[in-house]
Design a protein around this motif. Structure first.
Motif: not given
Ligand SMILES: Cc1cc2nc3c(=O)[nH]c(=O)nc-3n(C[C@H](O)[C@H](O)[C@H](O)COP(=O)(O)OP(=O)(O)OC[C@H]3O[C@@H](n4cnc5c(N)ncnc54)[C@H](O)[C@@H]3O)c2cc1C
Ligand code: SF4
Ligand code: SF4
Lengths: 513, 370, 440
Positions: A491, C175, C199, C206-207, C421, C424-425
């Motif tokens: 992160m 995640l 988070l 994001l998780g 976002r 991370l995704d």
């Protein structure tokens, strides 16, 4: 920095700010080539004063200038390192990749005070002592007293998650921050603190050590200047007894401002430190533990250099005396008179129940008087080729003693270690280890120094501790970020990509590229 | 030359910059390079031969007003100002002095007879005496830039019954502070000897400038020049009259600025305050005061080596007076009076607002007693 | 597709813990709206969620953390209807089986529990050991921890802690790339940005939070309640806030206007305490060690009186305390005539004034309290009365006024949040559509 990026850099920067506030002079590059990372000081002792000079230094005066500078850097792919006062002890401002050193101290205005909401807004380059002074003369305090208050800035505090001596009452800097103005790594100006949805950006930029952007302005919580300060000293037989007392006190809901428990060696040092004659000005500040550190220094050197027989014997004598002394706890309340008086009463009873011996107000007041003194003493240590550094780690009460023992053992293999417990919270506490070691050769001194950190931090992390409580990461602990955060590092890397897409903000720090 | 400072240089070289917040020069410029610790570290390196004596580096030695504010924050304590001045002397010796101070020893000497001419032209001839029990020695700043102040000093002394004080007569109207500060150590010693000789003609000298007093008392001894004359600072002298001052009217509320040399060097913080308190109903303190007072920018020949910085320092010092809306500022040093007065005029021209009038202790006495 | 998903997911969690039945899915949508997903799964662990995520990913499905609740709102959506139903299949993850208290550290006073446990259930476990999460509004305890922490809820605040997020020391989360992360638990750290804060409040975008570590406290040994009457609401508010400014760490405080005081604090609900018609009542609770609570009560009384208050005895405050512990006091969330308006401290008085004038302008009556006060802010609680039309008009006008005074929900770094976002995704699998709000 590649020569291509360097060529014309000053001219390009001159579009962003006045030429008189841009310098690539040799003396400036030397002065900004290091912070106060003790490993760097070992180098200084061996004549290496400019381990990592920047190419250019700039002194912006407005947020717009900062943004313009960052945009120049983005366009040319040149690193930018925000610089507060360079009091960091982790190498966080070392421009290891060269580039632009961005000194924020010309941005030092007191922007606003809101006595109803108890908040104040400052530009981030303001030096701590000046900030507190501005508040005090208006009847307020920030309650943030790092030992480096004379030599650090608001921006540096925020960027490195600093803690002051009264953190138990006022919190650390992250507890005080209400809003920030930040120039991100793409040169965009944003204001945090207004968000109600999404990440709490305050807490993302706090601790970012210049890797995500430049903090230009901050609104912080303040308090009314205290009506009273009630200081007192206590003696406990062992650190564990003192810790138990502190824990109970805080968990009952008491909030002293100052809580410091010294282990046996540190207590010994603290006592010695205050026995000297009073000097300095008008009784305000007086000399610190000159003799004490001298003894320690000699002891440490004798450990490091075994053939110095008499000194080694002196060292053994020192340990012997030390182990017979108890542990000193300094505790103080400050704030509203009625509340503090009541708190002290309840607190005193609790400490007596926990086996503390009341030493009266004197040791507490003495500590208050000398609260910034110890830092003056490091010069002699380094001059003699030894080093002194501090490792501040934290964990919950459950693991605290385990961490204390583990770190002491790990670092004690390489250097002389002592500790005090400060920054106590209802759920845990930080431990501030001081270690002194040395060697006459630079290579060897650095090797020992690195070993202290490597083994000490592994021990702390292994005992459920943090890698740092308030000094930050910088270069010195960059290699431990993965172990501290585990997979969460993903992160942090994502944040870096998003906020600093060109990768120019203080590269190489926080375990980031 | 730097030997006596060895230990102090070591302290600073590894110090975590603990006095940095006090230095008015680096506060004005916000430049890390010229905080006390860095200046001392550069000097340390030059001294140890790790840097060469070149203007690239020696320039930092000149970014100092020799104000001793840093020393107030130092536990050892290190006397940074004088150490840096000694560094300047070493720089001059090595041919790496400050360009704006080139041939300063020469211009200094050249200026002395002119000072005397100016004094002779503007001050009452009858008051000069080349031999006396007591004489008043106004200091070069006052003679060169504010002869009116000297006249007022004489008038006030008369009113206080100290009319026995004559005016010092001679070429040596400057005690040599500028030479010391500029690092011209040989010229300084030679000048000190001349001054000492001239002073022999007086039993007691009342000196209008605390920087002169410091130099006469302390720096002369350092270069082996002994004075037989008793040196009295004007403020000290005036303190003797508290309770005897024929106050005709109170002076309006005012701020008091501690001159570095009166306060941190001579240790006189209370004297000027006691005098003022006899003359005004309300005296304001700067929030940085006494040992923490901020320099007006006039010391250490800073106005020559860094005029803009020196000017900024004076303006910064005035900000609190402006904020309080008070129109009088008293001080007790001719240099402070001049620097702060000029800054006040600049600020007024630039920002308007209340005009701040800067007075010496003598001026306040003058108003109160006439 | 949903059958395939169901089968695959069943291999992870067991067939009894996954469903595509309309009746089950309907639990997760407001009445009358279509369900937000095609399959619902009740996993038992973070590991299972990670595996379910892999399944979803492999089949082009999205994952949405949900809970069954009175409002039947997905955790992942900011406002009902704001997240358009994605065209692809969606797996709903309800952590209702993940209710274990993993560790109760009574030395450090921290509790580690799975995200599916409700605050109330956790409070029960804690209460047996003399512990509590703190004086949060009961509304907070109705939610499972995961849902509680996945959105920022300034309205769920306690005087000493502030918003309930402040009690969270750490979380575990899954995640988008299937990693299960655990933030390091420590009182404080200086190891870079506080990644935990990415988070918390991330709406599952994001998780997915699977467990949390919360600070708890001992139930205070003593409590002192007091009440003071004031001529005006702002006066009462100022007195309460003054106490906070002095550093008194009151356990709870609340200001009632005369109408609300009469309604809430009278005996049997009808006769209220003696409050002047235009006036207000300040009620306070000081709690902690006996002497300290008493001292805080004294400071409070001094401030209360200095600001023009008169001591009306403890009775109304005791009434308040009984109500607030028995049931969530003030407007219930589902009441359409009730509004909960969180605001920073300096905005509370203007907001209160705006509420009063808006409802007057709409010819509605309102009862107002200012509650959940802490150093950073508080809530204006409004109950509207009068005929339906004017209530509705008042409701809209009040929301408008609140929006101008306090601002709409916003994210000053909206684009950065979206970009985060995306990094991370990249497949937009986790709670698609979440975190999409206005910039500030
Ligand atoms: C003697 C001594 C005692 C100390 N005691 C304490 C203590 O009690 N408590 C404590 O917490 N720390 C202490 N420290 C450590 C140090 O003072 C802190 O880390 C402080 O926060 C650094 O502030 P600075 O302004 O000097 O920052 P710098 O050292 O200049 O910078 C530190 C980091 O912050 C970044 N940075 C600085 N300003 C900004 C900005 N405006 N925007 C973005 N990034 C920025 C830099 O790039 C760098 O990464 C001590 C240090 C010393 C030397
Ligand atoms: S003068 Fe004192 S405080 Fe300043 S740098 Fe030198 S040793 Fe440090
Ligand atoms: S003497 Fe004054 S100007 Fe010189 S370094 Fe010290 S504080 Fe700065």
């Amino acid at each position: 920095m590649p020569p291509a990026a360097k060529a014309g850099l000053v001219d390009a920067l001159a579009q962003a700010l006045d030429r008189t506030r841009i310098s690539s002079a040799a003396c400036d590059r030397t002065a900004y080539a290091r912070d106060l990372w003790p490993r760097g000081l070992i180098g200084v002792a061996h004549g290496d004063v400019a381990p990592s000079p920047p190419d250019v230094v700039v002194w912006p005066e407005t947020t717009a200038e900062v943004a313009a500078i960052v945009k120049v850097a983005v366009a040319r792919g040149v690193p930018v390192v925000p610089f507060g006062a360079g009091s960091g002890v982790t190498g966080a401002t070392w421009p290891t990749h060269g580039g632009i050193m961005l000194d924020l101290k010309r941005m030092n205005r007191f922007v606003a005070l809101d006595g109803d909401a108890l908040t104040a807004t400052f530009e981030c380059g303001i030096v701590g002592e000046h900030l507190e002074h501005e508040l005090v003369r208006r009847g307020y305090t920030m309650g943030h007293f790092p030992s480096s208050i004379f030599c650090s800035t608001l921006g540096g505090w925020l960027a490195a998650r600093s803690a002051g001596q009264a953190s138990t009452r006022y919190g650390k800097i992250e507890d005080m921050v209400q809003g920030l103005e930040v120039v991100t790594g793409s040169g965009q100006v944003v204001r945090t603190g207004t968000s109600t949805v999404g990440p709490d950006w305050n807490q993302i930029f706090v601790g970012s050590e210049g890797t995500l952007g430049v903090i230009t302005e901050a609104t912080v919580r303040i308090a009314r200047a205290p009506e009273v300060q009630l200081m007192r000293g206590w003696e406990f037989a062992r650190p564990s007894a003192g810790l138990e007392a502190i824990r109970r006190l805080l968990q009952r809901g008491l909030r002293p401002a100052f809580v410091r428990l010294y282990d046996e060696i540190d207590t010994f040092i603290a006592h010695l430190g205050t026995s000297g004659p009073w000097r300095g000005r008008a009784g305000r500040r007086a000399p610190g533990p000159d003799g004490a550190l001298d003894e320690l220094r000699r002891a440490a050197l004798s450990l490091a250099i075994p053939h110095v027989g008499p000194l080694a014997r002196a060292a053994l004598g020192l340990f012997d005396r030390v182990s017979r002394s108890g542990c000193l706890l300094v505790l103080g309340y400050e704030g509203d008179r009625a509340l503090c008086t009541a708190e002290e009463q309840v607190g005193n009873a609790e400490l007596v129940r926990a086996g503390g011996r009341d030493l009266g107000p004197a040791p507490g007041l003495r500590w208050l008087e000398h609260r910034y003194d110890i830092s003056y003493k490091q010069s002699k240590v380094f001059h003699d080729g030894a080093f002194v550094d501090t490792m501040e780690v934290a964990t919950t009460w459950e693991h605290l003693l385990e961490m204390y023992e583990a770190v002491k053992r790990a670092v004690g293999r390489h250097a002389m270690v002592m500790a005090h417990f400060s920054h106590a919270y209802p759920e845990g506490c930080s431990i501030y280890f001081t270690f002194v070691g040395g060697s006459s050769s630079r290579r060897e001194a650095e090797r020992i120094y690195d070993a202290c950190w490597r083994d000490g931090l592994h021990a702390a992390l292994g005992a459920s501790g943090t890698v740092s409580h308030h000094h930050g990461i910088g270069l010195s602990k960059a290699g431990f970020m993965q172990e501290h955060h585990g997979e969460l590092m993903a992160m942090l890397r994502a944040l870096k990509r998003v906020l600093d897409p060109a990768g120019i903000m203080n590269p190489g720090k926080l375990g980031l590229p | 030359m730097l030997k006596p400072f060895d230990r102090q240089l070591q302290y600073c070289a590894y110090c975590p910059k603990l006095c940095r917040c006090a230095c008015p020069v680096s506060n004005a410029e916000a430049r890390e390079t010229i905080i006390p610790q860095q200046k001392m570290q550069f000097l340390h390196l030059l001294h140890r031969g790790q840097l060469s004596w070149h203007h690239d580096f020696t320039q930092v030695l000149y970014a100092c007003a020799a104000c001793r504010a840093c020393t107030s924050y130092c536990k050892h304590p290190v006397d940074v100002g004088p150490a840096l001045l000694a560094g300047r002397a070493a720089a001059v010796a090595a041919g790496a002095g400050h360009p704006s101070l080139e041939d300063f020893d020469f211009t200094f000497r050249y200026r002395l007879p002119k000072l005397r001419e100016a004094a002779r032209a503007q001050l009452p001839k009858a008051r000069f005496s080349d031999e006396a029990e007591g004489a008043i020695y106004p200091g070069c700043e006052a003679i060169a830039t504010a002869p009116g102040d000297v006249l007022r000093t004489l008038a006030v002394l008369d009113r206080l019954g100290a009319d026995y004080l004559r005016l010092f007569d001679g070429d040596e109207l400057c005690a040599g502070y500028p030479l010391w500060a500029a690092g011209y150590s040989d010229a300084f010693r030679a000048h000190a000897e001349r001054v000492a000789r001239a002073f022999r003609r007086y039993r007691k000298i009342v000196c209008g400038c605390p920087a002169c007093v410091h130099v006469l008392r302390r720096r002369y001894a350092e270069v082996g020049v002994r004075l037989e004359t008793e040196i009295v600072d004007l403020t000290e002298f005036l303190e003797g009259f508290i309770g005897l001052i024929p106050v005709m009217q109170q002076v309006p509320e005012l701020f008091f600025h501690d001159p570095c040399y009166l306060g941190r060097f001579l240790g006189n913080f209370d004297g000027p305050r006691r005098v003022l308190d006899a003359l005004t109903p309300r005296r304001y303190e700067f929030s940085w005061n006494r040992g923490d007072s901020a320099c007006c920018g006039g010391g250490g020949v800073l106005p020559r080596t860094a005029p803009l910085t020196a000017a900024a320092m004076a303006e910064a010092r005035l900000s609190e007076v402006v904020e309080a809306g008070v129109s009088l500022l008293a001080t007790a040093c001719p240099t402070c009076k001049r620097r702060l007065g000029e800054a006040a005029a600049r600020l007024h021209a630039r920002d308007g607002g209340t005009a701040i009038e800067v007075l010496g202790l003598i001026d306040v006495l003058d108003r109160a007693t006439s | 597709m949903s059958e395939l998903l169901q089968r695959l997911v069943a291999t992870v969690v067991g067939p009894q813990h996954v469903s595509t039945a309309a009746a089950d899915l309907a639990d997760y949508a407001p009445a009358g709206t279509p369900p937000p997903g095609d399959v619902v799964v009740w996993p038992a662990s973070a590991g299972e969620i990670a595996q379910v995520l892999e399944v979803a990913k492999g089949n082009g499905a999205a994952l949405l953390a949900v809970r069954r609740g009175t409002r039947r709102r997905a955790v992942g959506s900011t406002r009902p209807g704001s997240a358009p139903r994605p065209a692809r299949p969606t797996v709903l993850v309800d952590q209702r089986r993940m209710t274990s208290v993993l560790h109760l550290d009574e030395t450090s006073l921290v509790a580690h529990a799975q995200a599916g446990i409700t605050g109330r259930a956790l409070e029960e476990v804690l209460g047996r050991r003399g512990l509590t999460l703190g004086y949060f509004p009961l509304e907070a305890f109705a939610l499972p921890l995961g849902a509680l922490l996945a959105r920022r809820r300034p309205e769920l605040a306690a005087a000493r802690v502030g918003p309930i997020h402040g009690a969270c020391l750490g979380v575990s989360a899954v995640l988008a790339d299937g990693l299960v992360v655990h933030s390091r638990v420590a009182p404080r750290h200086a190891a870079g940005p506080d990644l935990l804060q990415l988070l918390l409040g991330c709406e599952g975008g994001l998780g997915i939070i699977t467990a949390a570590v919360l600070r708890v406290r001992r139930i205070p040994e003593s409590r002192t309640l007091s009440a003071f009457a004031y001529p005006t609401v702002p006066g009462a508010l100022e007195a309460g806030v003054e106490c906070l400014r002095r550093g008194a760490r009151l356990a709870a405080l609340r200001v009632y206007d005369a109408a609300d005081a009469a309604r809430c604090l009278g005996d049997g609900g009808a006769e209220g305490p003696d409050v002047p018609a235009a006036g207000a009542l300040l009620v306070c609770c000081c709690a902690g060690p006996t002497e300290l609570a008493a001292a805080e009560a004294r400071v409070l009384a001094d401030a209360a009186k200095a600001f023009g208050g008169s001591d009306v005895g403890a009775a109304p405050a005791e009434h308040w305390w009984r109500r607030r512990t028995d049931s969530e006091e003030g407007p219930a969330a589902k009441d359409p005539d009730a509004l909960v308006l969180p605001a920073p401290l300096p905005a509370l008085a203007p907001l209160h004034a705006a509420v009063v004038s808006a409802s007057t302008a709409a010819h509605a009556r309102c009862r107002v309290s200012i509650a959940r006060l802490h150093r950073g802010g508080g809530c204006v609680l409004v109950t509207l009365e009068g005929d339906k039309r004017s209530r509705e008009r008042a409701h809209d006008r009040i929301l408008e006024a609140a929006a101008t005074i306090v601002g709409e929900p916003c994210d000053p770094l909206r684009e950065a949040t979206a970009a985060l976002r995306a990094v991370l995704d990249p497949g937009d699998i986790m709670s698609p559509g979440s975190l999409a709000v206005a910039p500030c």
